[in-house]
Design an enzyme around this catalytic site. Structure first.
Site, PDB file in Angstrom:
ATOM      1  N   LYS A  17     -26.218   1.785   1.999  1.00  0.00           N
ATOM      2  CA  LYS A  17     -26.881   0.471   1.993  1.00  0.00           C
ATOM      3  C   LYS A  17     -26.489  -0.360   3.219  1.00  0.00           C
ATOM      4  O   LYS A  17     -27.337  -0.944   3.870  1.00  0.00           O
ATOM      5  CB  LYS A  17     -26.512  -0.334   0.734  1.00  0.00           C
ATOM      6  CG  LYS A  17     -26.905   0.316  -0.571  1.00  0.00           C
ATOM      7  CD  LYS A  17     -26.687  -0.619  -1.755  1.00  0.00           C
ATOM      8  CE  LYS A  17     -25.244  -0.981  -2.030  1.00  0.00           C
ATOM      9  NZ  LYS A  17     -24.392   0.144  -2.451  1.00  0.00           N
ATOM     10  N   ARG A  92     -26.375  -7.376  -8.468  1.00  0.00           N
ATOM     11  CA  ARG A  92     -25.707  -6.215  -9.057  1.00  0.00           C
ATOM     12  C   ARG A  92     -25.666  -6.302 -10.579  1.00  0.00           C
ATOM     13  O   ARG A  92     -25.115  -5.411 -11.216  1.00  0.00           O
ATOM     14  CB  ARG A  92     -24.271  -6.167  -8.543  1.00  0.00           C
ATOM     15  CG  ARG A  92     -23.986  -5.067  -7.525  1.00  0.00           C
ATOM     16  CD  ARG A  92     -22.530  -5.240  -7.114  1.00  0.00           C
ATOM     17  NE  ARG A  92     -21.922  -4.116  -6.517  1.00  0.00           N
ATOM     18  CZ  ARG A  92     -21.726  -3.990  -5.205  1.00  0.00           C
ATOM     19  NH1 ARG A  92     -22.184  -4.874  -4.358  1.00  0.00           N
ATOM     20  NH2 ARG A  92     -21.061  -2.950  -4.736  1.00  0.00           N
ATOM     21  N   ARG A 137     -10.708   1.081   3.686  1.00  0.00           N
ATOM     22  CA  ARG A 137     -11.024   0.026   2.715  1.00  0.00           C
ATOM     23  C   ARG A 137     -10.177   0.209   1.471  1.00  0.00           C
ATOM     24  O   ARG A 137     -10.099   1.314   0.930  1.00  0.00           O
ATOM     25  CB  ARG A 137     -12.519   0.102   2.348  1.00  0.00           C
ATOM     26  CG  ARG A 137     -13.323  -1.038   2.932  1.00  0.00           C
ATOM     27  CD  ARG A 137     -14.779  -0.893   2.620  1.00  0.00           C
ATOM     28  NE  ARG A 137     -15.093  -1.091   1.213  1.00  0.00           N
ATOM     29  CZ  ARG A 137     -16.321  -1.251   0.763  1.00  0.00           C
ATOM     30  NH1 ARG A 137     -17.329  -1.246   1.601  1.00  0.00           N
ATOM     31  NH2 ARG A 137     -16.545  -1.419  -0.521  1.00  0.00           N
ATOM     32  N   ARG A 148     -15.951   2.120  -9.708  1.00  0.00           N
ATOM     33  CA  ARG A 148     -17.126   1.467  -9.112  1.00  0.00           C
ATOM     34  C   ARG A 148     -18.408   2.187  -9.520  1.00  0.00           C
ATOM     35  O   ARG A 148     -19.440   1.554  -9.753  1.00  0.00           O
ATOM     36  CB  ARG A 148     -16.982   1.414  -7.581  1.00  0.00           C
ATOM     37  CG  ARG A 148     -16.028   0.297  -7.143  1.00  0.00           C
ATOM     38  CD  ARG A 148     -15.434   0.550  -5.778  1.00  0.00           C
ATOM     39  NE  ARG A 148     -16.407   0.528  -4.713  1.00  0.00           N
ATOM     40  CZ  ARG A 148     -16.246   1.161  -3.547  1.00  0.00           C
ATOM     41  NH1 ARG A 148     -15.153   1.873  -3.320  1.00  0.00           N
ATOM     42  NH2 ARG A 148     -17.162   1.084  -2.630  1.00  0.00           N
TER      43      ARG A 148
HETATM   44  P1  AMP Z   1     -19.636  -3.448  -1.560  1.00  0.00           P
HETATM   45  O1  AMP Z   1     -19.105  -3.637  -0.181  1.00  0.00           O
HETATM   46  O2  AMP Z   1     -21.056  -3.885  -1.714  1.00  0.00           O
HETATM   47  O3  AMP Z   1     -19.395  -2.055  -2.080  1.00  0.00           O
HETATM   48  O4  AMP Z   1     -18.786  -4.427  -2.519  1.00  0.00           O
HETATM   49  C1  AMP Z   1     -17.375  -4.289  -2.639  1.00  0.00           C
HETATM   50  C2  AMP Z   1     -16.891  -5.011  -3.885  1.00  0.00           C
HETATM   51  O5  AMP Z   1     -17.201  -6.416  -3.794  1.00  0.00           O
HETATM   52  C3  AMP Z   1     -17.518  -4.571  -5.199  1.00  0.00           C
HETATM   53  O6  AMP Z   1     -16.905  -3.415  -5.743  1.00  0.00           O
HETATM   54  C4  AMP Z   1     -17.277  -5.818  -6.065  1.00  0.00           C
HETATM   55  O7  AMP Z   1     -15.932  -5.908  -6.467  1.00  0.00           O
HETATM   56  C5  AMP Z   1     -17.538  -6.953  -5.070  1.00  0.00           C
HETATM   57  N1  AMP Z   1     -18.974  -7.351  -5.050  1.00  0.00           N
HETATM   58  C6  AMP Z   1     -19.863  -7.199  -4.013  1.00  0.00           C
HETATM   59  N2  AMP Z   1     -21.082  -7.644  -4.357  1.00  0.00           N
HETATM   60  C7  AMP Z   1     -20.982  -8.092  -5.638  1.00  0.00           C
HETATM   61  C8  AMP Z   1     -21.892  -8.657  -6.561  1.00  0.00           C
HETATM   62  N3  AMP Z   1     -23.200  -8.850  -6.244  1.00  0.00           N
HETATM   63  N4  AMP Z   1     -21.442  -9.001  -7.787  1.00  0.00           N
HETATM   64  C9  AMP Z   1     -20.148  -8.825  -8.127  1.00  0.00           C
HETATM   65  N5  AMP Z   1     -19.229  -8.280  -7.323  1.00  0.00           N
HETATM   66  C10 AMP Z   1     -19.627  -7.917  -6.079  1.00  0.00           C
END
Ligand code: AMP
Length: 196
Positions: A17, A92, A137, A148
């Site tokens: 993404k 999400r 990360r 996740r």
């Molecule tokens: P990502 O980089 O999109 O994989 O997001 C990393 C982490 O940020 C996720 O595992 C959540 O802990 C948090 N996060 C990101 N976007 C959201 C969202 N829309 N709602 C809740 N938590 C989020």
């Protein structure tokens, strides 16, 4: 007038993404809004939001909706995004998707592309473990990755159906090479109907 895009990049963690959003953001000159990246920055800066988010992000849990909703109100300010935006990692949950609709209705806008990058669980685990070596990360370790993916399946997948019912969902096979996926993603954007 330049066509506007209000797009959502959807898919499991590790689907690509972020990578595809960056390419499309450069191509269409619209902002790429990544909630994960915003949260990681807030955490690095030790802001109040960052401190609150940290324990959720590190465990692979979702940060509470009310935090995300406040963040999106600021990020989608239309004066900053006259030609639209591409959302990566939001919505999400169903409440987040419903909130986005309410916010957009107030602005006389709607989502016109929800792009689903379809990738198998075994491939996303492989990709995320590789990313852990490259980017370091904190949430790319095997235990957190499994969590996740489970959070994605239970809390995020219903959002896919929500956009399917709206008729804006386009599925692309995200398991192929970056360029092959990008070609399909660009084609999907070109074909998308203009938004309100
Ligand atoms: P990502 O980089 O999109 O994989 O997001 C990393 C982490 O940020 C996720 O595992 C959540 O802990 C948090 N996060 C990101 N976007 C959201 C969202 N829309 N709602 C809740 N938590 C989020």
């Amino acid at each position: 007038m330049k066509k506007q895009f209000r797009a959502i990049m959807f898919g499991p963690p590790g689907a690509g993404k972020g990578t595809q959003s960056k390419v499309i953001s450069d191509w269409l000159q619209i902002p790429h809004i990544s909630t994960g990246a915003i949260l990681r920055q807030e955490m690095a800066d030790s802001t109040e939001m960052g401190k609150l988010a940290q324990e959720f992000v590190n465990k692979g849990e979702l940060v509470p909706d009310k935090v995300l909703i406040g963040m999106m109100k600021t990020s989608l300010d239309t004066s900053k995004c006259p030609h639209g935006w591409i959302l990566d990692g939001f919505p999400r949950t169903l409440p987040q998707a419903q909130f986005l609709d309410t916010l957009l209705t107030d602005l006389d806008q709607e989502v016109n592309v929800a792009l689903f990058l379809n990738v198998s669980t075994s491939l996303v685990v492989e990709r995320l473990l590789k990313r852990a070596d490259l980017e370091g990360r904190a949430d790319d370790n095997e235990e957190t990755i499994r969590n996740r993916l489970s959070v994605y399946e239970h809390q995020t997948l219903p959002v896919l159906k929500y956009y399917g019912e709206k008729g804006v969902l386009i599925t692309v096979d995200g398991s192929r090479s970056l360029d092959e996926v990008t070609n399909d993603v660009k084609e999907a954007f070109e074909k998308a109907p203009p938004p309100l």
